[in-house]
Design an enzyme around this catalytic site. Structure first.
Site, PDB file in Angstrom:
ATOM      1  N   GLU B  46     -10.348 -13.341 -40.520  1.00  0.00           N
ATOM      2  CA  GLU B  46      -8.516 -14.383 -40.078  1.00  0.00           C
ATOM      3  C   GLU B  46      -7.634 -13.519 -39.265  1.00  0.00           C
ATOM      4  OE1 GLU B  46     -10.571 -17.761 -43.319  1.00  0.00           O
ATOM      5  OE2 GLU B  46      -8.631 -16.402 -43.811  1.00  0.00           O
ATOM      6  N   GLU B  77     -13.920 -19.478 -45.551  1.00  0.00           N
ATOM      7  CA  GLU B  77     -14.359 -18.261 -45.758  1.00  0.00           C
ATOM      8  C   GLU B  77     -15.676 -18.618 -46.168  1.00  0.00           C
ATOM      9  OE1 GLU B  77     -11.529 -19.848 -46.110  1.00  0.00           O
ATOM     10  OE2 GLU B  77     -10.075 -17.720 -46.426  1.00  0.00           O
ATOM     11  N   PHE B 100      -6.442 -12.368 -48.139  1.00  0.00           N
ATOM     12  CA  PHE B 100      -5.986 -12.003 -49.886  1.00  0.00           C
ATOM     13  C   PHE B 100      -7.300 -12.069 -50.746  1.00  0.00           C
ATOM     14  CE2 PHE B 100      -2.738 -13.551 -47.621  1.00  0.00           C
ATOM     15  CZ  PHE B 100      -1.363 -13.171 -48.036  1.00  0.00           C
ATOM     16  N   PHE B 103      -8.840 -15.535 -52.121  1.00  0.00           N
ATOM     17  CA  PHE B 103      -8.843 -16.675 -52.074  1.00  0.00           C
ATOM     18  C   PHE B 103      -9.916 -16.219 -52.086  1.00  0.00           C
ATOM     19  CE2 PHE B 103      -5.665 -16.504 -48.226  1.00  0.00           C
ATOM     20  CZ  PHE B 103      -4.921 -17.015 -48.681  1.00  0.00           C
ATOM     21  N   HIS B 146      -1.340 -15.577 -54.469  1.00  0.00           N
ATOM     22  CA  HIS B 146      -1.122 -14.392 -53.150  1.00  0.00           C
ATOM     23  C   HIS B 146      -1.035 -12.794 -54.131  1.00  0.00           C
ATOM     24  CE1 HIS B 146      -0.949 -18.413 -51.102  1.00  0.00           C
ATOM     25  NE2 HIS B 146      -1.658 -17.226 -50.018  1.00  0.00           N
TER      26      HIS B 146
END
Lengths: 337, 352
Positions: B46, B77, B100, B103, B146
């Site tokens: 991404e 993902e 990140f 994720f 995050h």
């Protein structure tokens, strides 16, 4: 609706000012009074107002990482939300959540910072309402960049096969960070995804709060009457970068300009004037909204920061006996020989 | 987003090559070199193309290699990490970026049930030569979704090699090794080390980096600082914090600092040699306290050098999600002073 929209716009203008304090001239994300990332929704206000106008406090909304406009329209406590964004103890989440993770159970509002991940919990809220025989509905907001995500597609399917009272609202602002919509999907619009689940799919092409209100009325009404889910896509515009500090080097200037010209708030003002609302009423709503925002920000900035040891609270609502977040011995073993 | 490519970090290191690079430039240097020599190498993720990676991990690659090789993908993902697995099994060498590490949950099935296991489940008839690179770490108040540093999660599940560079020099060498490796490699880079304009790095990660290709073998820890009193074992950002702590303690405690560099494989021998000398072991880990790297290192030390150990300790992220507000995050994220204090405790010099 106009009041929510101008409140949201002013709120974000003021957050932007506060956020940039101490971060200039060289942008340092960890400086200034507002911690972390900040994703603003300027240009997307109509999507919040047009849908949330149909909702009650007992209806659930799940918001994505760009949540302020929706939170304001859903009736989230503005003072405590602001205190949360400033990282204060009296914030909605005691300073633990931050702007992407706002929770206000009083109005059934919840956020998530992971793309499309608000969809399954909205389906769950709708499932709970159906099981209990209540007529509340759930609304999941997501961006057009999220329509390829498994969690979204699985949620559509689950909601459809169980006829659940949920409305999925795609806020199409044309950009998923640096990815323009045409490189995310080959379908012309996200509402077409509904066809694959035998669910109604509606698209509102202009960021016109009244048109969105009409479409959302149909969708929320269908859900409340027990007739199942709807996928509603509305065109909005991203007037700013993906997050504060995003220089948008990937985005053509003309696109940014176009987004700023298509202003849902100006459109709404024109609508109000055409309906015979006089200028002083519009000014009055705007002024009161600005005052409300200023009051929330001033209140929030006066609030205390949490004490460091509060970091260890709230991991569980019912902490296991003897549990500690480090499980370390009080004193290290050995070390004195 | 990055207004400046380089930070103002000054590590004082003399360049022997005429150039110093930030960690992100060093990673890109290795990826570009591998792509020039091997047509099977490509990048997908991404915002890796026009944006150059949110943390500059692919900055500039689009210009040289174009969209067929530097592929922006939809936010999905499960789909694109699984596609990397499939392409790798078909003989290519994809580099997938999971923006990140937090994720990972979205695409974890493809990561640990396919990427990590297909070699084994196929009895070795299939292999998965891919790199999954991902950003870890907090220290800028981005809250619980995050900011995690999930070293332990990936190192715990068998079948993936796990790499954590702490300097630009290591970042390049380890990336070359990762891309050439015939197994899946999870390459975890700390955001604070990348040298991004908007997130200043500490002194240290920006180092001289040779122009030529070189590899760093997996499983070779780096003794960053020699000392006789206490061994500090760490990785990533906390290598720099541990070195800072050691400097602060200079004269009071003689601290040895070991940078693990890779978790799988893990260089147990270097850790054992050190604790046999010092007798005291501190593990510093930005990952959660329980069931992770700190417990593993201490277990290996006790298995291999119990008689030599007089004290062990760990400085870690507590078993709580990472909070947003500054005083809360500063409390939980292990800082230099936490390390100083823990080393003093272990050395028995707390009251001196």
């Amino acid at each position: 609706m106009y009041g929510w929209m101008v409140t949201a716009r002013r709120y974000e203008e003021r957050l932007q000012e506060e956020y940039l304090e101490g971060k200039q001239p060289a942008f340092d994300i960890s400086a200034g009074p507002i911690p972390g990332e900040l994703h603003l929704a300027a240009g997307q206000e109509a999507a919040a107002a047009g849908v949330c106008a149909h909702l009650r406090d007992d209806d659930t909304v799940t918001a994505p990482h760009r949540p302020h406009h929706v939170a304001i329209a859903k009736g989230v406590d503005l003072e405590r939300m602001t205190a949360e964004i400033f990282g204060r103890r009296t914030g909605l989440c005691k300073g633990k959540g931050g702007h992407m993770h706002l929770f206000d159970p009083d109005v059934n509002f919840a956020g998530s910072g992971i793309i499309a991940e608000g969809c399954p919990p909205a389906v769950g809220a709708a499932l709970a309402a159906k099981k209990r025989g209540e007529d509340s509905v759930a609304v999941a907001y997501l961006g057009e960049g999220a329509i390829s995500q498994g969690g979204f597609l699985e949620s559509l399917n689950l909601a459809a096969v169980h006829d659940l009272p949920v409305v999925f609202v795609i806020e199409d602002n044309d950009w998923a960070i640096s990815m323009p919509k045409e490189r995310v999907t080959d379908v012309k619009n996200g509402a077409q995804r509904a066809d694959g689940f035998d669910m109604p799919g509606i698209r509102v092409d202009h960021d016109d709060a009244v048109a969105i209100y009409d479409a959302a009325g149909e969708a929320v009404g269908r859900a409340r009457d027990g007739n199942g889910p709807t996928l509603l896509e509305v065109q909005v515009h991203r007037r700013m970068g993906h997050f504060m500090g995003d220089a948008e080097g990937y985005r053509p200037d003309a696109d940014t300009e176009r987004a700023k010209q298509r202003d849902s708030i100006e459109r709404m003002e024109t609508t109000l004037r055409n309906e015979g609302v006089d200028e002083s009423t519009i000014d009055d709503i705007r002024d009161r909204s600005h005052e409300r925002v200023e009051g929330a920000i001033e209140w929030a900035k006066d609030q205390p920061e949490p004490d460091p040891e509060e970091a260890y609270e709230d991991v569980f609502s019912n902490p296991p006996a003897g549990w500690t977040p480090t499980s370390e011995p009080a004193e290290p073993v050995g070390g004195d020989d | 987003m990055a207004e400046a490519d380089e930070t103002e970090q000054t590590d004082g290191a003399e360049s022997t090559t005429g150039r110093e690079l930030t960690m992100s430039r060093a990673m890109v240097d290795a990826i570009a070199a591998e792509m020039r020599t091997d047509d099977d190498v490509f990048v997908l993720g991404e915002d890796v193309a026009d944006y150059g990676g949110i943390f500059d991990s692919t900055e500039g690659l689009l210009d040289e290699f174009g969209r067929e090789k530097i592929m922006d993908v939809p936010i999905s993902e499960t789909g694109f990490i699984g596609a990397a697995v499939g392409a790798a099994q078909a003989g290519m060498r994809p580099i997938a970026e999971l923006m990140f590490v937090d994720f990972f949950g979205v695409g974890m099935d493809q990561i640990y049930n396919q990427m990590a296991k297909n070699t084994y489940m196929s009895g070795g008839s299939v292999n998965v030569p891919m790199v999954l690179m991902t950003a870890v770490g907090g220290a800028y108040n981005d809250a619980a979704q995050h900011s995690q540093t999930l070293y332990g999660t990936f190192a715990h599940l068998p079948g993936m090699k796990v790499v954590v560079p702490s300097t630009a020099y290591d970042a390049k060498g380890l990336m070359h090794t990762a891309i050439r490796d015939d197994d899946p490699v999870v390459y975890m880079f700390h955001k604070r080390l990348m040298g991004i304009g908007w997130m200043p790095a500490p002194a240290g990660p920006k180092t001289p980096v040779p122009e030529d290709d070189y590899t760093i073998e997996f499983g070779e820890a780096d003794v960053k600082r020699e000392g006789d009193d206490v061994t500090v074992v760490t990785l990533g950002l906390h290598v720099h914090r541990a070195l800072e702590a050691a400097d602060e303690l200079d004269g009071a405690v003689d601290t040895e600092v070991i940078d693990l560099r890779t978790l799988v494989p893990l260089d147990t021998e270097t850790v054992l040699e050190s604790v046999r000398k010092t007798g005291r072991l501190l593990v510093v880990d930005e990952d959660y306290h329980s069931f992770g790297v700190s417990g593993e290192i201490i277990a290996r030390a006790t298995e291999g050098a119990l008689d030599d150990l007089s004290a062990v300790g760990r400085v870690t992220m507590p078993d709580a999600p990472i909070p947003y507000a500054r005083p809360l995050e500063q409390e939980v994220n292990p800082g230099t002073e936490d390390i100083v204090e823990a080393v003093r405790d272990l050395a028995g010099t707390a009251d001196e």
